[in-house]
Each structure stands twice: as C-alpha cells, then as structure tokens.
Design an enzyme around this catalytic site. Structure first.
Site, PDB file in Angstrom:
ATOM      1  N   CYS A 134       0.843  -1.201   0.000  1.00 50.78           N
ATOM      2  CA  CYS A 134       0.000   0.000   0.000  1.00 50.78           C
ATOM      3  C   CYS A 134       0.875   1.248   0.000  1.00 50.78           C
ATOM      4  O   CYS A 134       1.458   1.603   1.022  1.00 50.78           O
ATOM      5  CB  CYS A 134      -0.930  -0.007   1.211  1.00 50.78           C
ATOM      6  N   CYS A 137      -0.397   4.134   2.227  1.00 47.63           N
ATOM      7  CA  CYS A 137      -0.235   3.845   3.653  1.00 47.63           C
ATOM      8  C   CYS A 137       1.204   4.059   4.103  1.00 47.63           C
ATOM      9  O   CYS A 137       1.469   4.693   5.130  1.00 47.63           O
ATOM     10  CB  CYS A 137      -0.622   2.394   3.961  1.00 47.63           C
ATOM     11  N   ASP A 138       2.156   3.516   3.334  1.00 46.99           N
ATOM     12  CA  ASP A 138       3.543   3.447   3.788  1.00 46.99           C
ATOM     13  C   ASP A 138       4.506   4.312   2.998  1.00 46.99           C
ATOM     14  O   ASP A 138       5.650   4.509   3.424  1.00 46.99           O
ATOM     15  CB  ASP A 138       4.025   1.994   3.734  1.00 46.99           C
TER      16      ASP A 138
END
Length: 314
Positions: A134, A137-138
């Site tokens: 992701c 997300c990261d």
C-alpha cells in the site's frame, strides 16, 4: 420466521455501498457489515480521475467518505464487524459475526480481493519493515528514498505514480515486455522522470538485516541475476478473491465467484458483486453498477418470496 433485515451487504467497498444505497432507496431494511472501514480498497487509491461526474481527480478516502455519508443518508446501517459464516435455512439467511448474528431475506457478498504475495525469500520477513502492499499507507515513510515497485497492472502504475511524488528514485519492474495497465496509466508512468521502468525483470529475493537493504533481480531475456540497493519494496501483482464464506458457490479458474448478468449466484437470494466476482473488467464504476443491479434484483426476489409466503395476496 420473519428476518430482521431485508438485505445484508457483506463488505463495504464501492460495490457494497452502492448496493446498500439502492437497497435503502427501494425501502429495504439494509445492513452493511464491513470489517475495516467503509470504502474497502478504494481507500488506497491515490487519484481517481475516471469516475463519471468527477472531472477533477478525487482521492480514494474522500470518495469513500462521500459514499458512506450518502449510504447512511438513504437509511442503511453500517456496522463494523467480521463476518464468520453465511447460512440459509428455508428462505432466511443468517449472517454470523464473532459477537452476534443477523437474519435477512437476501445477502449481497462484496468481500473483494486481497493483495497477492510473490512468495519469495525475504518478503514475509521484511513485511512492515520496507516491504509494503500500500503506497498511500507506507509511502510517506520513504520520502526521497530509493524505492522498487513490482507489477504491471493498474495498481502498480497508479501506486508508482503516487510514490513518484515522494521520491525521484522510483524503479518499476514488470516480468513482461509491456504493461497490462490501462494505456493512460501506463503512459503516465513511462513519461514520469522520477520513474525508471525495467521490463522483463523479476524480483527473486529481498535482503537486509533489520529492514530492507537490497534486492536480487533477474533480467529474464539474458537470464542475468544481479543485486541492487533499495530502501523499500512495494508489491502489486494481483489479488486473491475473498470467497472463504461461500466455499460451495461456483467459481472460475482464478477462484472468482461466477454469477449471471443479474449478479445472482448458484444460491437463490445470494448475490455477488465487485472484486470478488468473475468479471472481465474490475473498476470502481463497474463495481458500483453491479451493486445497483444486485439491490434491484434482491428487491424483486423478496417480493417473490413474500408472495409465496403470504399466498400471493396483493
């Protein structure tokens, strides 16, 4: 037995929320059960520019939040829980979670698909320590770092474009000699100066100590193996349909649930939509259309069931 709900939607992504909206507007008592957050994998989309009515690109979180608000405004209830089983006794479905059970005339399954793993050495070891599935997300953890992206579909291209806003050292590898992504996404990646594209490449191993440090790559045309330093590896190589709740339903060779054009499965009253369904084209706009169809057909099915139960009295 009179069920407490007319329609239960299992999974709250765009497909499920669309089904809930159309179900509620058809005056069906509608419940959505989502184990994470409304929006599903759409939450991870960086910029969605091809959904009708949004000439300016919208990110997945904003889009999902608008869908959630609209769904609840129409009267559907959204519950956070994990569904553990779906059963049917006579005409009534029972949907079980860890804490409670719910009954309904119909069920729409919209459980989606989860990221597929490569299964190579180091992938699980460094998951959360440089290996990710992701970008939104990261990605911010790796600003200005050297990042490897693996994949050649829509997700890989979209996520690589997002990461290119965070670093000018993005390398995207794909095992084939061309992308399978939509041409617009592929062209954007190929023209991005922050992204180096390497076709005919596979990732064989992820190496490091406490976190990702380097990778082992294979250039397939020459069968040449080499190692290169990277700070992170983002993997987008497909998805696995989440069908564990319905093991007996008919599926295609890839494991996706087969339905007819009305989203009907081989179990009467049970409909399947979105990324868990066998379809030639998986897009948010398609999933939303499937959601609308499933709710429409569920309403017709309920009318038929009630007509049989009450002797067909008008």
């Amino acid at each position: 037995m009179q069920p407490e709900w007319d329609l239960i939607v299992v999974g709250g992504g765009p497909a499920g929320l669309s089904a809930a909206q159309y179900g509620s507007r058809a005056n069906l008592r509608t419940l959505v059960i989502e184990e994470l957050a409304p929006g599903g994998t759409a939450l991870l989309i960086n910029e969605m520019e091809n959904y009708p009515g949004f000439p300016k690109a919208i990110n997945g979180y904003e889009f999902s939040e608008l869908m959630r608000q609209q769904t609840e405004q129409f009267g559907a209830m959204i519950k956070s829980a994990t569904v553990t089983a779906i059963k049917k006794t006579q005409d009534v479905f029972t949907v079980e979670t860890f804490d409670e059970s719910f009954s309904s005339w119909t069920v729409v399954l919209s459980t989606g698909a989860k990221h597929k793993h490569l299964g190579i050495p180091g992938e699980e070891t460094f998951s959360g320590r440089g290996v990710s599935y992701c970008a939104t997300c990261d990605g911010p953890f790796f600003k200005n770092k050297k990042i490897l992206v693996v994949g050649g579909g829509d997700a890989a291209c979209d996520e690589a474009a997002y990461l290119a806003n965070l670093s000018d050292k993005i390398t995207l590898i794909h095992r084939r000699d061309r992308f399978r992504a939509q041409k617009s996404l592929a062209d954007r990646v190929l023209k991005n100066p922050n992204i180096e594209v390497r076709f005919n490449h596979v990732l064989e191993k992820i190496l490091g100590e406490d976190k990702v440090r380097r990778v082992r790559l294979r250039r397939t045309i020459e069968n040449k193996v080499y190692e290169e330093n990277f700070d992170a590896v983002f993997i987008f190589v497909g998805a696995i349909p989440q069908t564990a709740l319905v093991p007996k339903l008919k599926k295609d060779e890839a494991g996706y649930i087969v339905t007819n054009q009305n989203m009907e499965t081989t179990q009467p009253g049970l409909y399947t939509i979105g990324d868990v369904r066998s379809t030639p084209f998986r897009q948010v706009v398609v999933a939303c259309g499937e959601g609308a169809i499933s709710a429409h057909m569920a309403a017709a099915y309920i009318d038929a069931i009630k007509g049989e139960i009450y002797g067909g009295a008008a």
